[in-house]
Motif scaffolding. Structure first.
Motif, PDB file in Angstrom:
ATOM      1  N   ARG A  93       0.838  -1.207   0.000  1.00 51.71           N
ATOM      2  CA  ARG A  93       0.000   0.000   0.000  1.00 51.71           C
ATOM      3  C   ARG A  93       0.868   1.251   0.000  1.00 51.71           C
ATOM      4  NH1 ARG A  93      -3.521   2.738   4.615  1.00 51.71           N
ATOM      5  NH2 ARG A  93      -5.000   3.845   3.294  1.00 51.71           N
ATOM      6  N   SER A  94       1.890   1.258   0.838  1.00 52.38           N
ATOM      7  CA  SER A  94       2.803   2.390   0.901  1.00 52.38           C
ATOM      8  C   SER A  94       3.523   2.608  -0.432  1.00 52.38           C
ATOM      9  CB  SER A  94       3.822   2.162   2.014  1.00 52.38           C
ATOM     10  OG  SER A  94       4.769   3.182   2.042  1.00 52.38           O
ATOM     11  N   THR A  95       3.905   1.524  -1.080  1.00 48.93           N
ATOM     12  CA  THR A  95       4.567   1.625  -2.386  1.00 48.93           C
ATOM     13  C   THR A  95       3.625   2.219  -3.422  1.00 48.93           C
ATOM     14  OG1 THR A  95       5.947  -0.279  -1.859  1.00 48.93           O
ATOM     15  CG2 THR A  95       5.766   0.313  -4.174  1.00 48.93           C
ATOM     16  N   THR A 118       3.383   5.974  -2.676  1.00 49.36           N
ATOM     17  CA  THR A 118       4.645   6.655  -2.966  1.00 49.36           C
ATOM     18  C   THR A 118       4.895   6.777  -4.461  1.00 49.36           C
ATOM     19  OG1 THR A 118       5.575   5.794  -0.918  1.00 49.36           O
ATOM     20  CG2 THR A 118       7.129   6.607  -2.537  1.00 49.36           C
ATOM     21  N   ARG A 119       4.620   5.728  -5.205  1.00 52.68           N
ATOM     22  CA  ARG A 119       4.870   5.724  -6.655  1.00 52.68           C
ATOM     23  C   ARG A 119       3.726   6.327  -7.466  1.00 52.68           C
ATOM     24  NH1 ARG A 119       8.577   1.685  -9.120  1.00 52.68           N
ATOM     25  NH2 ARG A 119       9.990   1.055  -7.484  1.00 52.68           N
ATOM     26  N   HIS A 150       4.297  -6.379  -7.041  1.00 52.03           N
ATOM     27  CA  HIS A 150       4.645  -5.953  -8.400  1.00 52.03           C
ATOM     28  C   HIS A 150       3.766  -4.795  -8.846  1.00 52.03           C
ATOM     29  CE1 HIS A 150       1.111  -7.934 -10.293  1.00 52.03           C
ATOM     30  NE2 HIS A 150       1.274  -8.827  -9.338  1.00 52.03           N
ATOM     31  N   LEU A 151       4.268  -4.052  -9.834  1.00 50.34           N
ATOM     32  CA  LEU A 151       3.464  -2.988 -10.444  1.00 50.34           C
ATOM     33  C   LEU A 151       2.316  -3.639 -11.190  1.00 50.34           C
ATOM     34  CD1 LEU A 151       6.223  -0.620 -11.864  1.00 50.34           C
ATOM     35  CD2 LEU A 151       4.773  -0.244  -9.865  1.00 50.34           C
ATOM     36  N   GLN A 197      -4.700   0.764  -5.318  1.00 46.17           N
ATOM     37  CA  GLN A 197      -4.710   1.843  -6.295  1.00 46.17           C
ATOM     38  C   GLN A 197      -3.679   2.895  -5.893  1.00 46.17           C
ATOM     39  OE1 GLN A 197      -8.803   3.053  -6.323  1.00 46.17           O
ATOM     40  NE2 GLN A 197      -9.515   1.025  -6.920  1.00 46.17           N
ATOM     41  N   ALA A 198      -3.461   3.861  -6.751  1.00 44.29           N
ATOM     42  CA  ALA A 198      -2.442   4.881  -6.510  1.00 44.29           C
ATOM     43  C   ALA A 198      -2.696   5.699  -5.242  1.00 44.29           C
ATOM     44  CB  ALA A 198      -2.345   5.814  -7.722  1.00 44.29           C
ATOM     45  N   ASP A 199      -3.942   5.779  -4.811  1.00 41.81           N
ATOM     46  CA  ASP A 199      -4.247   6.513  -3.570  1.00 41.81           C
ATOM     47  C   ASP A 199      -4.234   5.606  -2.332  1.00 41.81           C
ATOM     48  OD1 ASP A 199      -6.534   5.057  -4.006  1.00 41.81           O
ATOM     49  OD2 ASP A 199      -7.890   6.782  -4.046  1.00 41.81           O
ATOM     50  N   GLY A 200      -3.883   4.347  -2.491  1.00 44.23           N
ATOM     51  CA  GLY A 200      -3.772   3.432  -1.368  1.00 44.23           C
ATOM     52  C   GLY A 200      -5.016   2.622  -1.068  1.00 44.23           C
TER      53      GLY A 200
END
Length: 178
Positions: A60-62, A65-66, A92-93, A133-136
């Motif tokens: 989630r943090s990754t 952050t990314r 993984h992404l 997702q990108a917002d966690g």
């Protein structure tokens, strides 16, 4: 005055005493071994529960952050997703495809799990990956991973839709749900 010397008794154990002692120690070890193995499995299940909380929080943090979607899935060898979280996991992404074999360049982290067959961890509804997702946030339904040792439920790790992870430890004897 002359006194005859006392005969010196050899010190140590006879072969019969030594064999008897080893037999007794062997029997005691054979009696204690099953309970030690059971305790070791419970300990591994507790460690797995804490590690899964850590890996879900790390994924989630990754993702936050990314600013990119990141997935985590169970993986035994680090190349494709599997079904048992106790054998290892892969972060993984997530490029949008619901593939269970991420490209090698998308793999961010792989951790090897346990090879103890008495410990297992399976997710609810046989979900084979968790996507942040990108917002966690974790899209879809909440994920529950049931952690079992010797066919008894030891605890659960739950990730809700917001992406928060919590762990529970099972009190008492409950059969494993899978």
């Amino acid at each position: 005055m002359y006194r005859p010397a006392r005969p010196v008794r050899p010190r140590g154990w006879t072969l019969l005493e030594l064999v008897s002692a080893l037999v007794i120690v062997g029997v005691l070890c054979a009696i204690a071994l099953p309970s030690l193995a059971s305790g070791l499995s419970r300990l591994r299940a507790d460690m797995l529960r804490m590690q899964l909380v850590s890996v879900f929080n790390s994924a989630r943090s990754t993702a936050i952050t990314r600013h990119a979607a990141v997935a985590v899935c169970p993986s035994e060898e680090g190349r494709q997703c599997g079904g048992d979280w106790s054998r290892g996991w892969l972060i993984h992404l997530d490029r949008g495809a619901s593939t269970l074999s991420p490209a090698p360049e998308d793999v961010l982290q792989y951790r090897q799990g346990y090879h103890d067959t008495s410990v297992s961890a399976r997710s609810s509804q046989e979900r084979r990956r968790l996507r942040f997702q990108a917002d966690g946030r974790s899209g879809g339904s909440p994920l529950t991973v049931a952690i079992c040792a010797r066919a008894q439920l030891q605890g659960e790790v739950v990730v809700n839709n917001v992406g928060r992870t919590r762990a529970t430890r099972q009190r008492g004897s409950v059969a494993c749900p899978h």
